[in-house]
Write a protein that holds these residues in place. Sequence first.
Motif, PDB file in Angstrom:
ATOM      1  N   UNK A 294       0.866  -1.275  -0.100  1.00  0.00           N
ATOM      2  CA  UNK A 294       0.075  -0.114   0.030  1.00  0.00           C
ATOM      3  C   UNK A 294       0.785   1.295   0.065  1.00  0.00           C
ATOM      4  N   UNK A 295       2.038   1.201   0.719  1.00  0.00           N
ATOM      5  CA  UNK A 295       2.852   2.537   0.792  1.00  0.00           C
ATOM      6  C   UNK A 295       3.486   2.671  -0.389  1.00  0.00           C
ATOM      7  N   UNK A 298       1.258   4.174  -2.608  1.00  0.00           N
ATOM      8  CA  UNK A 298       0.928   5.655  -2.297  1.00  0.00           C
ATOM      9  C   UNK A 298       2.135   6.519  -2.960  1.00  0.00           C
ATOM     10  N   UNK A 302       1.590   9.143  -5.608  1.00  0.00           N
ATOM     11  CA  UNK A 302       1.929  10.605  -5.164  1.00  0.00           C
ATOM     12  C   UNK A 302       2.879  11.258  -6.138  1.00  0.00           C
ATOM     13  N   UNK A 345       7.440   2.010   8.364  1.00  0.00           N
ATOM     14  CA  UNK A 345       6.262   2.485   7.686  1.00  0.00           C
ATOM     15  C   UNK A 345       6.407   4.078   7.874  1.00  0.00           C
ATOM     16  N   UNK A 346       6.590   4.745   9.108  1.00  0.00           N
ATOM     17  CA  UNK A 346       6.630   6.156   9.189  1.00  0.00           C
ATOM     18  C   UNK A 346       8.086   6.811   8.129  1.00  0.00           C
ATOM     19  N   UNK A 349       6.615   7.154   4.883  1.00  0.00           N
ATOM     20  CA  UNK A 349       5.883   8.601   4.793  1.00  0.00           C
ATOM     21  C   UNK A 349       6.791   9.743   4.711  1.00  0.00           C
ATOM     22  N   UNK A 352       7.705   9.746   1.065  1.00  0.00           N
ATOM     23  CA  UNK A 352       6.865  10.333   0.195  1.00  0.00           C
ATOM     24  C   UNK A 352       6.714  11.688   0.402  1.00  0.00           C
ATOM     25  N   UNK A 353       6.736  12.087   1.795  1.00  0.00           N
ATOM     26  CA  UNK A 353       6.514  13.468   1.924  1.00  0.00           C
ATOM     27  C   UNK A 353       7.665  14.464   1.666  1.00  0.00           C
ATOM     28  N   UNK A 356       7.186  15.311  -2.005  1.00  0.00           N
ATOM     29  CA  UNK A 356       6.399  16.613  -2.101  1.00  0.00           C
ATOM     30  C   UNK A 356       7.257  17.905  -1.736  1.00  0.00           C
ATOM     31  N   UNK A 357       7.980  17.790  -0.883  1.00  0.00           N
ATOM     32  CA  UNK A 357       8.642  18.818  -0.254  1.00  0.00           C
ATOM     33  C   UNK A 357       9.945  19.292  -1.291  1.00  0.00           C
ATOM     34  N   UNK A 416       9.832   6.623  15.312  1.00  0.00           N
ATOM     35  CA  UNK A 416       9.927   8.194  15.002  1.00  0.00           C
ATOM     36  C   UNK A 416      11.352   8.605  14.461  1.00  0.00           C
ATOM     37  N   UNK A 419      11.621   8.041  10.700  1.00  0.00           N
ATOM     38  CA  UNK A 419      10.962   9.138  10.114  1.00  0.00           C
ATOM     39  C   UNK A 419      11.828  10.405  10.097  1.00  0.00           C
ATOM     40  N   UNK A 423      13.299  11.854   6.422  1.00  0.00           N
ATOM     41  CA  UNK A 423      12.820  13.029   6.003  1.00  0.00           C
ATOM     42  C   UNK A 423      14.345  14.216   5.856  1.00  0.00           C
TER      43      UNK A 423
END
Lengths: 471, 323
Positions: A294-295, A298, A302, A345-346, A349, A352-353, A356-357, A416, A419, A423
Amino acid sequence: MQRQRSLLALIVVLVIAAIVAIARLPISLGLDLQGGSQLTIQVQPTAEIPQITDRELEAVQSVIENRINGLGVSEPVVQTVGQDQILVQLPGVSNPEQAERVLGGTAQLEFRTQRPGTEAQLFAEQQVRLGLLAKQQELRATNNTTEIQQNQEAIERSNAAIAQLFESTNPPLTGRNLEDAYGQPTQAPNNWEVGIRFDSPGAELFAQLTRDLAGTGRSIGIFLDNELISAPTVGPQFAQTGITGGSAVITGRFTAQEANDLAIQLRGGALPVPVEIVENRTVGATLGRDSIQRSIYAGIGGLILVLIFMVVYYRVPGIIADLSLCVYALLTWASFALLGVTLTLPGIAGFILSIGMAVDANVLIFERTREELRAGKSLYRSVESGFYRAFSSILDSNVTTWIACAALFWLGAGLVRGFALTLALGIAVSMFTAITCSRTLMFIAISLPSLRKPELYCPNLPTVRRAEVAR
Amino acid sequence: MKLSINQSRKLWWAISAVAIITGIAAMLISWQQIGAPLRPSLDFVGGTRLQLERDCSQPNNCAQPIDITAVREVLAAQGLANSSIQILGQEQQGISIRTSTLDVEQRTQLQDALSQRIGAFDPQSTQIDTVGPTIGRQLLSSGLLALIVSFGGIIVYISLRFQLDFAVFAITALLHDVLFTAGVFAILGLVWGVEVDSLFIVALLTITGFSVNDTVVIYDRIREILKVNPDRSISEIVDDAVNQTLARSINTTLTTMLALFAIFLFGGETLKNFALALIIGFICGAYSSIFIASTLLSWWRERHGQRLATQSTAVIDSPPEDT
């Protein structure tokens, strides 16, 4: 143009290197993705040991490691966390209840007497066990879960067979009676031994036990959680009194490392500190696979939406941004592989984020370029100052996000941190691709006559320019 | 289109004030009902969550949906009557049970009792989360600490790159976003029982990063115009800066939203609320950068003069020579 060419060459080299890295180095998946158990074990202080120090924690960790070896899991991770916690990761464990039961108990250390007439049998069983343990080491590397399990059962049978050859003293001499154990060098160079010290009831029991065994060739069985960790013999000179005074040394051809390892195991067993499993996060293997799928959908979804948007809105620069976004995705993924980031999983995310950035830097630059074009500058000047002027905004905005990532990485735990790391890495790579990749491609584009048309960079330019003049 | 945000700044402030006060009111109501401003998940208060799925490869195991009253009876028999139960999945073959912290024995007993009554479960899709109360407190305090530390770091950085008043209003906008997002989740918690977990704190931190990011881009432009025209009125400068960066604000928010909606729609269950928090926070962040941080800055500088010390940043910001 020379500089553009060499930068382009650099980018091509980096992209090829990234593809090789991605193909060669598999990214390790977090437990939430591949399934497995993550347990946090808390060491509890007691009346006797009111404060858990590094020494105690190390000893308990060795006990836990021992027990995990007994579970037959491939690639387990054991780490100490903070002052009094141990984090255990058991990938792919199918029976979390068993793991919890095995890991959650207080360590059991016992000194036992070998039964008469079992000398030859013990030797043979120990050879079998060594063989099985060596095989287990090899199997661990192959990741073959069923074979590891089968071999583990064989090891357990072997352990049980060895335990059969020993009997407890009456009353039993346990870890409770052991005050300390430590590695120390002997008189002879490069040789180490392990010193042990008992409390006074322990000293009496130990004297009795050694008197019984002295000179017989039978050994003291030192068992940790029912598994033989050492089997020293006692010399005939102690046949009269046994080893009195409560202190003894275990000699043998120990290296410093081996002596310390055994001492730590003994200390771990001697600790009356109970452990408690304070956190258990278990994810079934199928659930994990489902989340990955699923990720990934996504992520791809995206990315495609962003790519389409950029071309529609920004025309030629949009295509350039899309190319550098793809480079960005490749480089980021490769840097995860190179740095050995465990993907959670995070973490996905965060990735993916960051796509976008990553667009943000390009958007800043292109908006700036458009403005300069509207102000009536030449295409080349506009592109140049677009990059130049956008840089301080890009830097400032990324540094603030890094500050948040740093706080998360420093203070956060587990998922955490994954992530925060992904990022932060993503932002760093996005700055690089925006400044080198987008820039180089932009300058190459405006050097091509067919692409050197301002309206390809800024639609409806004339009207906007009129509006600017009117203001 | 040209926005004159300073003309109607009282309106923007009023909108934000109403939104935040509503959120705070929701948090207060929530505090009275469940003892916490937001509905905490077991990440923060401890407990055990069991997520089980029936093994449908076995014959007759999945003939009908799971009967929630049967589950409730089993739990009551185990002395766990006040646990929350949810039936999961379209075929209703999964259950999620949240209880107080269970140890291995209690948990195994519960699982056995459930599979006797309801049918065999598939261990491959079982999820177990047990968090002790101490761990929960640790997660919460370290999360809040991370939030405070990053606030501090951001204030210091913006004060260095700009000036203290810029930093103060950037943080005001940031608090606005955090409070608004928390308020929305307080309402969601009251209405649909949405819980916040440790990923929510991560979301708040990402929102702070993004919100400041957006604000900084506008500030950067204000600083630039101010340097060229130090004598223009501050509210005009701010209006111009906002308008010049507006397309960028909208496009960046839009592209990020595309990625976030993808996570929200297709990502796993765990990430849904996380993506939702980010969607709310990022939209709010774009709003607050334009309508709150900028208008507050121009209001403040109107009252206290608009001199700007540019020495510290002069090197990076000197524009290229134009011919």
